[in-house]
Design a protein around this motif. Structure first.
Motif, PDB file in Angstrom:
ATOM      1  N   ILE A   1     -66.659  58.361 -32.576  1.00  0.00           N
ATOM      2  CA  ILE A   1     -67.242  59.461 -33.362  1.00  0.00           C
ATOM      3  C   ILE A   1     -67.330  60.676 -32.534  1.00  0.00           C
ATOM      4  N   ALA A   2     -66.916  61.865 -33.324  1.00  0.00           N
ATOM      5  CA  ALA A   2     -67.008  63.048 -32.806  1.00  0.00           C
ATOM      6  C   ALA A   2     -68.257  63.909 -33.511  1.00  0.00           C
ATOM      7  N   GLU A   3     -69.067  64.917 -32.929  1.00  0.00           N
ATOM      8  CA  GLU A   3     -69.946  65.789 -33.653  1.00  0.00           C
ATOM      9  C   GLU A   3     -69.218  66.843 -33.352  1.00  0.00           C
ATOM     10  N   GLU A   4     -68.869  67.722 -34.513  1.00  0.00           N
ATOM     11  CA  GLU A   4     -68.180  69.061 -34.364  1.00  0.00           C
ATOM     12  C   GLU A   4     -66.915  68.567 -33.501  1.00  0.00           C
ATOM     13  N   ASN A   5     -66.713  69.329 -32.416  1.00  0.00           N
ATOM     14  CA  ASN A   5     -65.526  68.925 -31.600  1.00  0.00           C
ATOM     15  C   ASN A   5     -65.737  68.013 -30.304  1.00  0.00           C
ATOM     16  N   VAL A   6     -66.991  67.375 -30.224  1.00  0.00           N
ATOM     17  CA  VAL A   6     -67.496  66.728 -28.950  1.00  0.00           C
ATOM     18  C   VAL A   6     -67.234  65.362 -29.545  1.00  0.00           C
TER      19      VAL A   6
END
Length: 285
Positions: free
Chosen positions: A47-52
């Motif tokens: 999973i990514a939060e925004e681009n992280v």
């Protein structure tokens, strides 16, 4: 890493568990309004939060912000089971990596209640012994069937134990030592507020140079150790003025002020009135 200024403590809302087959994906979400905690028991979530991007394997967890989007970057390669929990806070919170105090709080906000403290939670991590955390989440899930007030209270207590476990069993990232030093310095000042203060004494107790301790406290609390101590002493004096009949001079001594005129000056500067006027205002209501 997240910083939560407490009280109030972060509060539990809802939890559950899910199992994805091979090729399964976590739902893409955006601005759901609550913190989303995921703790994987087997398999792996990508999973990514925004681009992280984050890879959450067995015994690992990730914490997602309530105001950002997170999405699946890769479907599950094997059957994946995980627990999830939603929580929120009514207090100040923020990311602790910034140079400014987290949550945008300045010195006056910090000192509104001197009993406030900071809770630090990593954005992700791996638990060396995850089974107790799994058990706590299973218990939280089972307790949701009881809607009584005592059960709700017990859920909140159990959730705090879970957060503490995540914090204590996960190493903080490099560069976060200034947070620990600032908290240790604040705790030292609160424990020893009645004693005469010197930077040398604080430095010897914490095993860091006084200048470095001051920099850490300015970075986290927005003030010097002496400013923090003075405000804490004034808060203790306020309590004694309200709750006891001690003479004002005696209260000055018990609050750690070695000089009565200095106590009156500090109290007036921070409270906006004399100690006697403060006592009269609250004792005659």
């Amino acid at each position: 890493m997240f910083q939560f200024i407490s009280p109030p403590l972060p509060h539990f809302i809802l939890c559950g568990e899910d199992t994805y087959p091979i090729g399964g994906k976590h739902a893409d979400r955006s601005g759901i309004g609550v913190f989303d905690l995921l703790l994987v028991t087997r398999g792996c979530l990508h999973i990514a939060e925004e681009n992280v991007p984050l890879t959450i394997g067995p015994g690992s967890f990730a914490l997602f912000r309530p105001d950002r989007a997170h999405r699946t970057t890769e479907p599950c390669r094997e059957e994946t089971h995980f627990y999830w929990a939603h929580f929120q806070t009514l207090g100040l919170w923020g990311e602790a990596e910034s140079e400014e105090p987290a949550g945008g709080s300045g010195p006056e906000e910090t000192y509104r209640a001197m009993d406030q403290f900071a809770i630090y939670l990593p954005r992700s991590g791996t638990l060396p012994s995850p089974e107790p955390a799994f058990a706590q989440l299973r218990q939280l899930s089972a307790m949701q069937e009881d809607s009584s007030a005592p059960s709700h209270w017990r859920r909140q207590l159990l959730f705090q134990e879970l957060l503490l476990r995540l914090r204590e069993e996960t190493k903080l990232p490099p560069g976060s030592s200034y947070l620990t030093i600032a908290d240790e310095a604040a705790a030292f000042l609160r424990r020893n507020y009645k004693a005469a203060f010197t930077y040398r004494k604080m430095s010897d107790a914490l095993h860091f140079h006084a200048n470095y301790i001051s920099l850490c406290m300015k970075r986290v609390y927005g003030c010097t150790p002496l400013d923090y101590l003075t405000r804490y002493r004034v808060e203790q004096a306020k309590r004694l003025l309200i709750d006891t009949n001690e003479a004002v001079g005696r209260i000055a001594e018990e609050s750690g002020f070695g000089s009565f005129p200095y106590f009156v000056r500090c109290f007036g500067r921070l409270a906006g009135m004399t100690p006697a006027a403060f006592r009269k205002q609250f004792r005659e209501r």
